[in-house]
Design a protein around this motif. Sequence first.
Motif, mmCIF file in Angstrom:
data_model
loop_
_atom_site.group_PDB
_atom_site.id
_atom_site.type_symbol
_atom_site.label_atom_id
_atom_site.label_comp_id
_atom_site.label_asym_id
_atom_site.label_seq_id
_atom_site.Cartn_x
_atom_site.Cartn_y
_atom_site.Cartn_z
ATOM 1 N N ALA A 197 0.842 -1.194 0.000
ATOM 2 C CA ALA A 197 0.000 0.000 0.000
ATOM 3 C C ALA A 197 0.882 1.250 0.000
ATOM 4 O O ALA A 197 1.938 1.264 0.642
ATOM 5 C CB ALA A 197 -0.873 0.004 1.255
ATOM 6 N N VAL A 245 -2.946 -1.280 14.895
ATOM 7 C CA VAL A 245 -3.455 -0.972 13.556
ATOM 8 C C VAL A 245 -4.924 -0.550 13.625
ATOM 9 O O VAL A 245 -5.740 -1.252 14.210
ATOM 10 C CB VAL A 245 -3.309 -2.192 12.622
ATOM 11 C CG1 VAL A 245 -3.956 -1.933 11.263
ATOM 12 C CG2 VAL A 245 -1.832 -2.540 12.443
ATOM 13 N N GLU A 276 -1.458 4.642 5.735
ATOM 14 C CA GLU A 276 -1.347 3.992 4.423
ATOM 15 C C GLU A 276 -2.693 3.723 3.768
ATOM 16 O O GLU A 276 -3.757 3.713 4.411
ATOM 17 C CB GLU A 276 -0.510 2.704 4.515
ATOM 18 C CG GLU A 276 -1.195 1.552 5.221
ATOM 19 C CD GLU A 276 -0.350 0.274 5.196
ATOM 20 O OE1 GLU A 276 0.895 0.354 5.217
ATOM 21 O OE2 GLU A 276 -0.946 -0.810 5.161
ATOM 22 N N GLU A 277 -2.603 3.490 2.493
ATOM 23 C CA GLU A 277 -3.741 3.175 1.633
ATOM 24 C C GLU A 277 -4.485 1.954 2.165
ATOM 25 O O GLU A 277 -3.869 0.969 2.582
ATOM 26 C CB GLU A 277 -3.174 2.867 0.242
ATOM 27 C CG GLU A 277 -4.138 2.396 -0.785
ATOM 28 C CD GLU A 277 -3.401 1.805 -2.012
ATOM 29 O OE1 GLU A 277 -4.081 1.510 -3.014
ATOM 30 O OE2 GLU A 277 -2.162 1.633 -1.969
ATOM 31 N N PHE A 278 -5.807 1.980 2.103
ATOM 32 C CA PHE A 278 -6.631 0.822 2.451
ATOM 33 C C PHE A 278 -6.644 -0.131 1.258
ATOM 34 O O PHE A 278 -6.936 0.268 0.136
ATOM 35 C CB PHE A 278 -8.054 1.287 2.770
ATOM 36 C CG PHE A 278 -9.036 0.158 2.919
ATOM 37 C CD1 PHE A 278 -9.087 -0.587 4.093
ATOM 38 C CD2 PHE A 278 -9.906 -0.167 1.882
ATOM 39 C CE1 PHE A 278 -9.986 -1.642 4.227
ATOM 40 C CE2 PHE A 278 -10.812 -1.224 2.012
ATOM 41 C CZ PHE A 278 -10.847 -1.954 3.188
ATOM 42 N N LEU A 279 -6.308 -1.396 1.515
ATOM 43 C CA LEU A 279 -6.324 -2.407 0.454
ATOM 44 C C LEU A 279 -7.523 -3.325 0.679
ATOM 45 O O LEU A 279 -7.740 -3.802 1.790
ATOM 46 C CB LEU A 279 -5.038 -3.232 0.475
ATOM 47 C CG LEU A 279 -3.729 -2.476 0.282
ATOM 48 C CD1 LEU A 279 -2.546 -3.437 0.374
ATOM 49 C CD2 LEU A 279 -3.702 -1.746 -1.063
ATOM 50 N N GLU A 302 -7.334 -11.750 2.644
ATOM 51 C CA GLU A 302 -6.032 -11.855 3.305
ATOM 52 C C GLU A 302 -5.552 -13.291 3.334
ATOM 53 O O GLU A 302 -6.325 -14.218 3.527
ATOM 54 C CB GLU A 302 -6.136 -11.374 4.751
ATOM 55 C CG GLU A 302 -5.951 -9.894 4.904
ATOM 56 C CD GLU A 302 -5.910 -9.491 6.363
ATOM 57 O OE1 GLU A 302 -6.939 -8.984 6.829
ATOM 58 O OE2 GLU A 302 -4.874 -9.695 7.026
ATOM 59 N N MET A 315 -2.443 -9.203 0.990
ATOM 60 C CA MET A 315 -3.813 -8.970 0.539
ATOM 61 C C MET A 315 -3.845 -9.377 -0.933
ATOM 62 O O MET A 315 -3.035 -8.914 -1.731
ATOM 63 C CB MET A 315 -4.176 -7.485 0.691
ATOM 64 C CG MET A 315 -5.644 -7.201 0.509
ATOM 65 S SD MET A 315 -6.659 -7.913 1.837
ATOM 66 C CE MET A 315 -6.717 -6.589 3.022
ATOM 67 N N GLU A 350 2.062 -6.668 5.697
ATOM 68 C CA GLU A 350 3.027 -6.605 6.794
ATOM 69 C C GLU A 350 3.959 -7.793 6.718
ATOM 70 O O GLU A 350 3.672 -8.781 6.049
ATOM 71 C CB GLU A 350 2.297 -6.648 8.138
ATOM 72 C CG GLU A 350 1.484 -7.909 8.299
ATOM 73 C CD GLU A 350 1.236 -8.322 9.744
ATOM 74 O OE1 GLU A 350 1.835 -7.726 10.643
ATOM 75 O OE2 GLU A 350 0.471 -9.267 9.942
#
Length: 428
Positions: free
Chosen positions: A118, A153, A185-188, A192, A273, A287
């Motif tokens: 992200a 998070v 950060e950007e939401f993805l 998962e 993701m 992560e």
Amino acid sequence: MKVLVVGSGGREHALCWAISNSPLCDALYCAPGNAGIADVATLVPIGSEDVDALVRFVQDNAIDFVVVGPEGPLVLGLVDRLTALGVKAFGPSAAAAELEGSKGFMKDILAKYGVPTAFYERFKDPDAAKAYVRKHGAPIVVKADGLAAGKGVTVARTEQEACDAIDDALVGGRFGAAGAEVVVEEFLDGEEVSFFALCDGENALPLASAQDHKAVGDGDTGPNTGGMGAYSPAPVLTPDLQDRVMREIILPTVKGMAAEGKPFKGVLFAGLMIMQTPAGPVPKTLEFNVRFGDPECQTLMMRLKSDALAALVAAADGVLDSIDLRWHDRTALCVVMAANGYPGDYAKNTEIRGLDKAGAVENVTVFHAGTKRAEDGRVLSVGGRVLGVTALAPTVAEAQAAAYKAVDALDWPDGFCRRDIGWRAVGR
Ligand code: AMP
Ligand code: GLY
């Protein structure tokens, strides 16, 4: 070899169980261990973050190889200390463990070496962080930089929620020093999956995929936990996608860390993701963890046919290219039994009965996590996550049925579990 495993959870029980089956293992110790681990290893009453005492034990007992389970002692430099003494250890140096210990460091490495993730920025100043949130809008993700016991998070649905999370960390000091810096950060959006690879500083060897169930309640409801169950393999990570993850994520990270002078040895646990795009599924890195997942490790060890100890030693020795791992084609599924109330307050020292009956269910192994044996022989719960009831079967549905059959053989009114572990894969 005389082997010491550091840690006390279900992950460490699974590691001890696998290592104790290795012909290379002459003696196995675990610090501090639990009641289940005591069946396969000699328990050593030293806490997993008491680095000085662990190093002393290793020297006094001429331990040949140390396997570090949790991230705490890695970040504290246990492997560095052992390496300096000429003792072989499985796990990264403190500098390499920063891949988990600092989300900002991890994101900078990914950006520098072109690993898909992200987009993000790092902040110490709350106003600058909030301006970034307003510029990009919600949903957006705020992460405390350091280790925050899985609570650092915030996946913010609104800008306000993101700004509150920024204030909590940077102004309110909710995570102490671990939250003195944040990554925004950007939401993805996607599915998962976890992927594990052994690394020896230069090379990486794929282990397997797994899927975890973080929420405490059925249907993925309620607060997040350390993990209420897992299964491996995860069908969403097809062989093609796995190759791509090795090529685009794992190997460039390992090469990048070597180029930074922080070679990564141990197990790299990538939280991914899988995003559906018009061009097909695309894996992105959420992560890294620098250790096995718990309860994912329980499923990996059940599936591994090859000698686990030989593989861990090869990673430490930098000769992973000489290893070829064989796996059961079957699915392993782990149901976590937790103490009532977890992840909030829960009672301790409640008696667990029926362990023999549960363990006798075909193709099931009951790994212990938060347990201890009382002087009168009873097994008592001493943690939040207490048991990992793990089954191996030809299909995920059969593994699920076997695991719950064993769960139902337990007699522990003070504990609970999710009843839907594996639902995604069963649905497929
Ligand atoms: P972490 O502690 O980094 O594993 O994050 C905890 C959880 O937050 C992950 O397992 C994801 O469910 C979620 N998460 C983290 N980063 C993102 C992201 N960029 N987009 C969406 N969800 C995320
Ligand atoms: N089960 C997730 C973890 O070990 O971090």
